[in-house]
Design an enzyme around this catalytic site. Structure first.
Site, PDB file in Angstrom:
ATOM      1  N   LEU A  69     146.301 -28.931 157.273  1.00  0.00           N
ATOM      2  CA  LEU A  69     147.562 -28.187 157.194  1.00  0.00           C
ATOM      3  C   LEU A  69     148.001 -27.943 158.629  1.00  0.00           C
ATOM      4  CD1 LEU A  69     146.877 -25.404 154.496  1.00  0.00           C
ATOM      5  CD2 LEU A  69     148.262 -27.452 154.207  1.00  0.00           C
ATOM      6  N   ASP A  70     149.310 -27.965 158.881  1.00  0.00           N
ATOM      7  CA  ASP A  70     149.812 -27.683 160.222  1.00  0.00           C
ATOM      8  C   ASP A  70     149.415 -26.270 160.642  1.00  0.00           C
ATOM      9  OD1 ASP A  70     151.056 -30.152 160.201  1.00  0.00           O
ATOM     10  OD2 ASP A  70     152.959 -29.359 159.474  1.00  0.00           O
ATOM     11  N   LYS A  71     149.375 -26.045 161.946  1.00  0.00           N
ATOM     12  CA  LYS A  71     148.941 -24.762 162.500  1.00  0.00           C
ATOM     13  C   LYS A  71     149.597 -23.556 161.819  1.00  0.00           C
ATOM     14  CE  LYS A  71     149.104 -22.022 166.730  1.00  0.00           C
ATOM     15  NZ  LYS A  71     149.605 -21.948 168.119  1.00  0.00           N
ATOM     16  N   THR A  73     151.338 -23.458 158.993  1.00  0.00           N
ATOM     17  CA  THR A  73     151.408 -23.511 157.528  1.00  0.00           C
ATOM     18  C   THR A  73     150.180 -22.803 156.970  1.00  0.00           C
ATOM     19  OG1 THR A  73     152.568 -25.629 157.619  1.00  0.00           O
ATOM     20  CG2 THR A  73     151.554 -25.039 155.529  1.00  0.00           C
ATOM     21  N   ARG A 195     158.345 -31.281 155.766  1.00  0.00           N
ATOM     22  CA  ARG A 195     159.277 -30.836 156.811  1.00  0.00           C
ATOM     23  C   ARG A 195     160.286 -31.936 157.151  1.00  0.00           C
ATOM     24  NH1 ARG A 195     155.072 -28.733 161.279  1.00  0.00           N
ATOM     25  NH2 ARG A 195     156.996 -28.107 162.361  1.00  0.00           N
TER      26      ARG A 195
END
Length: 264
Positions: A69-71, A73, A195
């Site tokens: 997961l992105d930082k 998120t 995104r």
């Protein structure tokens, strides 16, 4: 900064975690803070040989983390405790057996469900970003509106206190006050996929600095401190028993607070 990680489920083969925002998953030279992989090694011993140095197999390299997961998120993340479980879950991802659902707050009004089926590749103009490009890898995202939301005129004036009449009029002209809470179901697992796809259909996610644009993100961050993207549900076959499992992560407080600024 020390991150507290809630465990949603665990057994001898896997951990299902609720990742907080602000936590980077994988270590890298550019990352100076503690990562999820560091925490998994320290707290659970995943990716370490007993009493020895890090193991050399895949489990060690990623401390069992099955997907990223992105930082900024938040939400559900699968972690394998054994090499066999890691390989099984990674294969389920490859075969697209794993079902994931995210909650996202997008700019603008989306009244109907749809699918973005558009290949994604690294943006040649900015290597830190991704874009829809024909030469990219196939990517598909289903989206479904949950609720159309509006920022009232009174709330606009409160949040953007100090703005001139001209600036407030500009917000009105650009229809800044309209938003949609969405369920997003990625059918593939490309980096930044949801995104990029929402940006592609002109409905960028609130507070997404990379894809909403710096100016819009600056406006968003007055009331939503980070990207409004949360990994809310996951469904997969247990790597040992084969039993179908579905787990959920509730919307975190910071995003609930951001939603409270809007009305239906």
């Amino acid at each position: 900064m020390t991150h507290k990680i809630n465990v949603i489920y665990q057994d001898d083969n896997l951990l299902v975690l609720d990742k907080p925002p602000g936590l980077v998953v994988d270590p890298a030279e550019s990352v100076k803070t503690e990562t999820l992989v560091d925490i998994l090694r320290r707290e659970y011993g995943i990716g370490l040989e007993r009493g020895g140095p890090p193991a050399t197999h895949a489990l060690a390299l990623r401390a069992g983390v099955v997907h990223r997961l992105d930082k900024d998120t938040s939400g559900i993340l699968l972690v394998a405790k054994t090499t066999a479980a890691l390989e099984n879950l990674q294969n389920q991802f490859k075969e697209r057996l794993i079902k994931k659902e995210y909650l996202a707050l997008s700019h603008g009004s989306i009244s109907e469900s749809g699918m973005v089926d558009a290949a994604i590749a690294r943006n040649p103009g900015n290597r830190e970003k991704f874009a829809v490009l024909e030469s990219g890898k196939e990517a598909a995202t289903e989206y479904e509106p949950i609720q159309l939301l509006v920022m009232s005129s009174e709330m606009v004036e409160k949040i953007f206190e100090g703005f001139t009449k001209i600036q407030l009029r500009k917000l009105q002209t650009m229809n800044y006050k309209l938003f949609t809470l969405l369920r997003c179901r990625p059918k593939t697992g490309r980096t930044h996929q949801i995104r990029v796809h929402l940006k592609y259909i002109n409905h960028a996610i609130v507070s997404d600095e990379k894809y909403a644009g710096r100016k819009i993100a600056r406006l968003d961050k007055r009331w939503c401190p980070r990207i409004f993207l949360h990994a809310a549900k996951i469904g997969f076959k247990h790597p040992v028993s084969g039993e179908w499992m579905e787990l959920e992560s509730p919307l975190p407080e910071d995003l609930k607070k951001a939603l409270s600024v809007l009305s239906s």
